[in-house]
Design a protein around this motif. Structure first.
Motif, PDB file in Angstrom:
ATOM      1  N   UNK A   1       0.914  -1.144  -0.035  1.00 31.54           N
ATOM      2  CA  UNK A   1       0.045   0.152  -0.107  1.00 31.54           C
ATOM      3  C   UNK A   1       0.787   1.312  -0.072  1.00 31.54           C
ATOM      4  N   UNK A   2       0.442   2.362  -0.937  1.00 28.17           N
ATOM      5  CA  UNK A   2       1.339   3.517  -0.759  1.00 28.17           C
ATOM      6  C   UNK A   2       0.141   4.436  -0.681  1.00 28.17           C
ATOM      7  N   UNK A   3       0.298   5.294   0.526  1.00 29.65           N
ATOM      8  CA  UNK A   3      -0.640   6.187   0.592  1.00 29.65           C
ATOM      9  C   UNK A   3       0.016   7.693   1.058  1.00 29.65           C
ATOM     10  N   UNK A   4      -0.517   8.496   0.495  1.00 27.93           N
ATOM     11  CA  UNK A   4      -0.060   9.843   0.724  1.00 27.93           C
ATOM     12  C   UNK A   4      -0.816  10.540   1.866  1.00 27.93           C
ATOM     13  N   UNK A   5      -0.049  10.825   2.825  1.00 27.33           N
ATOM     14  CA  UNK A   5      -0.508  11.444   4.072  1.00 27.33           C
ATOM     15  C   UNK A   5      -0.817  12.982   3.894  1.00 27.33           C
ATOM     16  N   UNK A   6       0.362  13.940   3.600  1.00 25.04           N
ATOM     17  CA  UNK A   6       0.027  15.142   3.554  1.00 25.04           C
ATOM     18  C   UNK A   6       1.169  15.954   2.631  1.00 25.04           C
ATOM     19  N   UNK A   7       1.044  16.978   2.138  1.00 25.72           N
ATOM     20  CA  UNK A   7       2.182  17.739   1.508  1.00 25.72           C
ATOM     21  C   UNK A   7       2.829  18.976   2.109  1.00 25.72           C
ATOM     22  N   UNK A   8       3.979  19.005   2.306  1.00 30.88           N
ATOM     23  CA  UNK A   8       4.605  20.110   3.072  1.00 30.88           C
ATOM     24  C   UNK A   8       5.108  21.008   2.250  1.00 30.88           C
ATOM     25  N   UNK A   9       4.473  22.108   1.978  1.00 30.76           N
ATOM     26  CA  UNK A   9       4.828  23.121   0.961  1.00 30.76           C
ATOM     27  C   UNK A   9       6.021  24.017   1.707  1.00 30.76           C
ATOM     28  N   UNK A  10       7.141  24.165   0.583  1.00 31.56           N
ATOM     29  CA  UNK A  10       8.237  24.832   1.071  1.00 31.56           C
ATOM     30  C   UNK A  10       7.844  26.255   1.450  1.00 31.56           C
ATOM     31  N   UNK A  11       8.407  26.846   2.316  1.00 31.70           N
ATOM     32  CA  UNK A  11       8.189  28.073   2.835  1.00 31.70           C
ATOM     33  C   UNK A  11       9.341  29.178   2.224  1.00 31.70           C
ATOM     34  N   UNK A  12       8.930  30.232   1.555  1.00 34.67           N
ATOM     35  CA  UNK A  12       9.979  30.944   1.166  1.00 34.67           C
ATOM     36  C   UNK A  12      10.280  31.944   2.285  1.00 34.67           C
ATOM     37  N   UNK A  13      11.659  32.249   2.588  1.00 30.35           N
ATOM     38  CA  UNK A  13      11.969  33.099   3.759  1.00 30.35           C
ATOM     39  C   UNK A  13      12.038  34.505   3.207  1.00 30.35           C
ATOM     40  N   UNK A  14      11.437  35.384   4.296  1.00 31.54           N
ATOM     41  CA  UNK A  14      11.470  36.661   3.781  1.00 31.54           C
ATOM     42  C   UNK A  14      13.093  37.409   3.992  1.00 31.54           C
ATOM     43  N   UNK A  15      13.386  38.061   3.029  1.00 28.95           N
ATOM     44  CA  UNK A  15      14.902  38.464   3.144  1.00 28.95           C
ATOM     45  C   UNK A  15      15.094  39.295   1.984  1.00 28.95           C
ATOM     46  N   UNK A  16      15.861  40.477   2.201  1.00 31.36           N
ATOM     47  CA  UNK A  16      15.892  41.433   0.875  1.00 31.36           C
ATOM     48  C   UNK A  16      16.683  40.779  -0.020  1.00 31.36           C
ATOM     49  N   UNK A  17      16.608  41.145  -1.257  1.00 26.68           N
ATOM     50  CA  UNK A  17      17.525  40.569  -2.451  1.00 26.68           C
ATOM     51  C   UNK A  17      18.887  41.311  -2.023  1.00 26.68           C
ATOM     52  N   UNK A  18      20.064  40.384  -2.544  1.00 24.54           N
ATOM     53  CA  UNK A  18      21.361  40.958  -2.493  1.00 24.54           C
ATOM     54  C   UNK A  18      21.818  42.274  -3.370  1.00 24.54           C
ATOM     55  N   UNK A  19      22.636  43.225  -2.925  1.00 21.16           N
ATOM     56  CA  UNK A  19      22.888  44.151  -4.029  1.00 21.16           C
ATOM     57  C   UNK A  19      23.883  43.530  -4.880  1.00 21.16           C
ATOM     58  N   UNK A  20      23.342  43.626  -6.384  1.00 21.98           N
ATOM     59  CA  UNK A  20      23.796  42.783  -7.428  1.00 21.98           C
ATOM     60  C   UNK A  20      23.977  43.775  -8.637  1.00 21.98           C
ATOM     61  N   UNK A  21      24.721  43.406  -9.681  1.00 18.46           N
ATOM     62  CA  UNK A  21      24.902  43.966 -11.041  1.00 18.46           C
ATOM     63  C   UNK A  21      23.747  43.356 -11.737  1.00 18.46           C
ATOM     64  N   UNK A  22      23.004  44.535 -12.363  1.00 16.97           N
ATOM     65  CA  UNK A  22      21.802  43.764 -13.122  1.00 16.97           C
ATOM     66  C   UNK A  22      22.215  43.719 -14.438  1.00 16.97           C
TER      67      UNK A  22
END
Lengths: 85, 208
Positions: free
Chosen positions: B1-22
């Motif tokens: 038997x293969x039974x899915x219990x639940x999905x854990x959605x990955x959380x996106x951390x809050x963080x400012x983007x780095x200073x970068x050359x666009x």
């Protein structure tokens, strides 16, 4: 036994109940159906090893709380392999 | 038997983007500086491969939401250049995370590659190279996301070919995914994504 399957493309995981005699193919089909992916398109990673679809949970030596992962297998270039190579 | 219990959605951390050359679409000066910095010369040794492939119609976006660590960017350029010296395409995976600040953005910390089945027109991982690739992924200590892939076109410019689009749609269809296509001969490195069934060239930013 409870294991997790990770979708490397999103980082999402599903936890599953599996038995020793379930095959990796059955597990991946269930996970791929849930995520609406093509199960045959992925390579399955367990640590540093590839899991073979035909192996059972017991043969793959999966244990409680282990995580297996769907890894994409991209192809790039100008045309299909059978034409190019 | 293969039974899915639940999905854990990955959380996106809050963080400012780095200073970068666009690097907006069409910009070449940054790449030229990079080539010079990395000592990628001897262009006469690089063989351009003629191609008449019809290019997929591409739109351009101005919003910067794809950040690449400079070390990873340099590895991609060097890999593509070295493979081009042999006349072959290069390829690897973009490994990182998704974060949010004012909006959602992707951040590539590293690239992972392994032995390739490669020709001037085609590339994929060798069938026996995955354990080599998994060694690298297994060493990563954070909960990574594969944010896309990079590969090279040997002298036939940076664009998304039909097979590239198929790969993108099959594996990397989320709005935070991208494909980097590098042409080491024409000194081009462009980022693309598929949104609403359209191929969009997107700017990227490189940070230290």
């Amino acid at each position: 036994m409870k294991i997790s399957v990770k979708d490397a493309e999103t980082g999402n995981r599903i936890s599953m109940e599996v038995d020793d005699d379930n095959t990796i193919e059955e597990i991946i089909e269930e996970a791929a159906n849930y995520w609406r992916k093509n199960p045959g398109a992925y390579v399955i990673r367990f640590g540093k090893k590839i899991l073979q679809a035909e192996n059972t949970v017991k043969e793959a030596r999966l244990q409680e709380e282990d995580v297996i992962e769907l890894i994409p297998d991209p192809e790039g270039g100008k045309c299909f392999q059978k034409i190019c190579l | 038997m293969v039974k899915i219990n639940k999905e854990k959605i990955k959380k996106w951390e809050a963080e400012p983007p780095p200073a970068a050359r666009v690097c907006p679409p069409g910009e070449k000066s940054f790449l030229q500086e990079k080539y010079s910095q990395l000592g990628l010369k001897n262009f006469e040794k690089l063989k351009a491969v003629p191609s008449n492939e019809k290019k997929v119609e591409t739109e351009v976006s101005n919003e910067v939401d794809f950040y690449i660590r400079e070390i990873a960017f340099d590895k991609m350029l060097k890999h593509c250049y070295d493979m081009a010296l042999e006349g072959n395409e290069a390829m690897g995976l973009l490994v990182g995370d998704v974060k949010q600040w004012k909006s959602v953005y992707s951040i590539v910390y590293d690239v992972a590659t392994a032995s390739l089945d490669s020709s001037p027109f085609y590339v994929r991982f060798s069938r026996d190279a995955f354990e080599e690739l998994f060694d690298k992924l297994d060493d990563i200590e954070y909960d990574y996301i594969i944010l896309g892939w990079y590969h090279s076109h040997v002298g036939y410019t940076s664009f998304m070919s039909g097979i590239d689009i198929q790969t993108q749609m099959k594996y990397f269809s989320q709005p935070f995914h991208a494909a980097i296509v590098i042409d080491p001969i024409n000194i081009e490195a462009k980022a693309f994504r598929i949104l609403n069934k359209k191929c969009i060239e997107v700017p990227y930013a490189v940070f230290k």
